[in-house]
Write an enzyme that holds these catalytic residues in place. Sequence first.
Site, PDB file in Angstrom:
ATOM      1  N   ARG A 274      15.849  11.887  14.534  1.00 51.66           N
ATOM      2  CA  ARG A 274      16.768  10.773  14.875  1.00 51.66           C
ATOM      3  C   ARG A 274      18.136  10.788  14.537  1.00 51.66           C
ATOM      4  NH1 ARG A 274      13.088   8.487  18.565  1.00 51.66           N
ATOM      5  NH2 ARG A 274      11.193   8.153  17.543  1.00 51.66           N
TER       6      ARG A 274
ATOM      7  N   ARG B 292       4.785   6.663  11.502  1.00 50.80           N
ATOM      8  CA  ARG B 292       3.436   5.871  11.084  1.00 50.80           C
ATOM      9  C   ARG B 292       3.433   5.829   9.600  1.00 50.80           C
ATOM     10  NH1 ARG B 292       2.576   7.885  15.977  1.00 50.80           N
ATOM     11  NH2 ARG B 292       1.457   9.841  15.313  1.00 50.80           N
TER      12      ARG B 292
ATOM     13  N   ASN C 127       9.395   6.951   1.687  1.00 49.37           N
ATOM     14  CA  ASN C 127       9.794   7.931   0.537  1.00 49.37           C
ATOM     15  C   ASN C 127      11.064   8.837   1.042  1.00 49.37           C
ATOM     16  OD1 ASN C 127       8.278  10.294   1.620  1.00 49.37           O
ATOM     17  ND2 ASN C 127       6.509   9.152   0.890  1.00 49.37           N
TER      18      ASN C 127
ATOM     19  N   GLU D 178       8.235  -7.132  10.099  1.00 55.22           N
ATOM     20  CA  GLU D 178       9.054  -7.694  11.183  1.00 55.22           C
ATOM     21  C   GLU D 178       8.957  -8.918  11.361  1.00 55.22           C
ATOM     22  OE1 GLU D 178      10.542  -6.804  15.746  1.00 55.22           O
ATOM     23  OE2 GLU D 178       8.785  -5.578  14.810  1.00 55.22           O
ATOM     24  N   GLU D 179      10.129  -9.704  11.476  1.00 53.68           N
ATOM     25  CA  GLU D 179      10.198 -11.137  11.773  1.00 53.68           C
ATOM     26  C   GLU D 179       9.271 -11.440  13.131  1.00 53.68           C
ATOM     27  OE1 GLU D 179      13.545 -12.902  13.938  1.00 53.68           O
ATOM     28  OE2 GLU D 179      14.510 -11.261  13.230  1.00 53.68           O
ATOM     29  N   SER D 180       8.662 -12.444  13.220  1.00 52.75           N
ATOM     30  CA  SER D 180       7.768 -12.623  14.118  1.00 52.75           C
ATOM     31  C   SER D 180       8.165 -13.814  15.046  1.00 52.75           C
ATOM     32  CB  SER D 180       6.294 -13.171  13.459  1.00 52.75           C
ATOM     33  OG  SER D 180       5.343 -13.633  14.362  1.00 52.75           O
TER      34      SER D 180
ATOM     35  N   HIS E 238      12.164  13.463   7.379  1.00 54.03           N
ATOM     36  CA  HIS E 238      11.469  13.675   8.766  1.00 54.03           C
ATOM     37  C   HIS E 238      12.001  12.658   9.959  1.00 54.03           C
ATOM     38  CE1 HIS E 238       8.332  14.666  11.582  1.00 54.03           C
ATOM     39  NE2 HIS E 238       8.087  13.427  11.919  1.00 54.03           N
TER      40      HIS E 238
ATOM     41  N   SER F 185       5.448  17.802  -1.215  1.00 57.08           N
ATOM     42  CA  SER F 185       4.942  16.340  -1.747  1.00 57.08           C
ATOM     43  C   SER F 185       5.718  15.984  -2.941  1.00 57.08           C
ATOM     44  CB  SER F 185       3.295  16.712  -2.225  1.00 57.08           C
ATOM     45  OG  SER F 185       3.425  17.953  -3.309  1.00 57.08           O
TER      46      SER F 185
END
Length: 236
Positions: free
Chosen positions: A190, A85, A179, A91-93, A185, A60
Amino acid sequence: MVKIQSDVTVELVKHSASDSDVLWAARVSTAGEQSLEEVHKDPQRSKGLINFLMRDRHGSPFEHNSMTFFISAPIFVFREFHRHRVWSYNEESGRYRELQPVFYVPGKDRKLVQEGRPGKYVFADGTDEQHALVERVMEGSYRQSYAAYQEMLEAGIAREVARAVLPVGLFSSMYATCNARALMHFLSLRTKDDRAAVQSFPQREIEMVAEKMEALWAELMPLTHEAFNGNGRVAP
């Protein structure tokens, strides 16, 4: 005019993140309000505490900071990214703006050939002929799909309907805020790194984004980054 691109863009647009953020957050458990004194101290003096927190997975204290990145990458990268999540995304639309004709084609250093079965496969370099095939077929498909998109827009079809013909190789852009704990993580999953206690096997394109993000983060929180690497690149 269709634009072909083989790299991704990652920019740090704002942040409130430093190693001292970890220290005052951790020391409130023993020092109470006096832990705020850590904000103005040299975090090098408490390098051992950061390493202890990382090693024993006291996670934490690594959450009391914030980084916002601007990312431009193919849509298929974002589809993987959004599985993380606890991040915040905008994000652009394609509903509200005409999407620009920028599409992804792998660079020459991107491994193309998958060998083996699921869970056991590896990727190998493609031949010059395979790279040429990928470039020709992808670019041809992109040009055709974007022409269809333009045809519908010019006929008055709504953007949110016309965009359905566009492929996931189209570049999109977003802001992503996290953060340090969430970023660690993300990086553990990745990136592929020999220092990792548990190896991951990410798709190369999202790894390209992760590598650029890690380089920016390492400048903000060098002690935390060092402890992350020194303890097997496992998020606390």
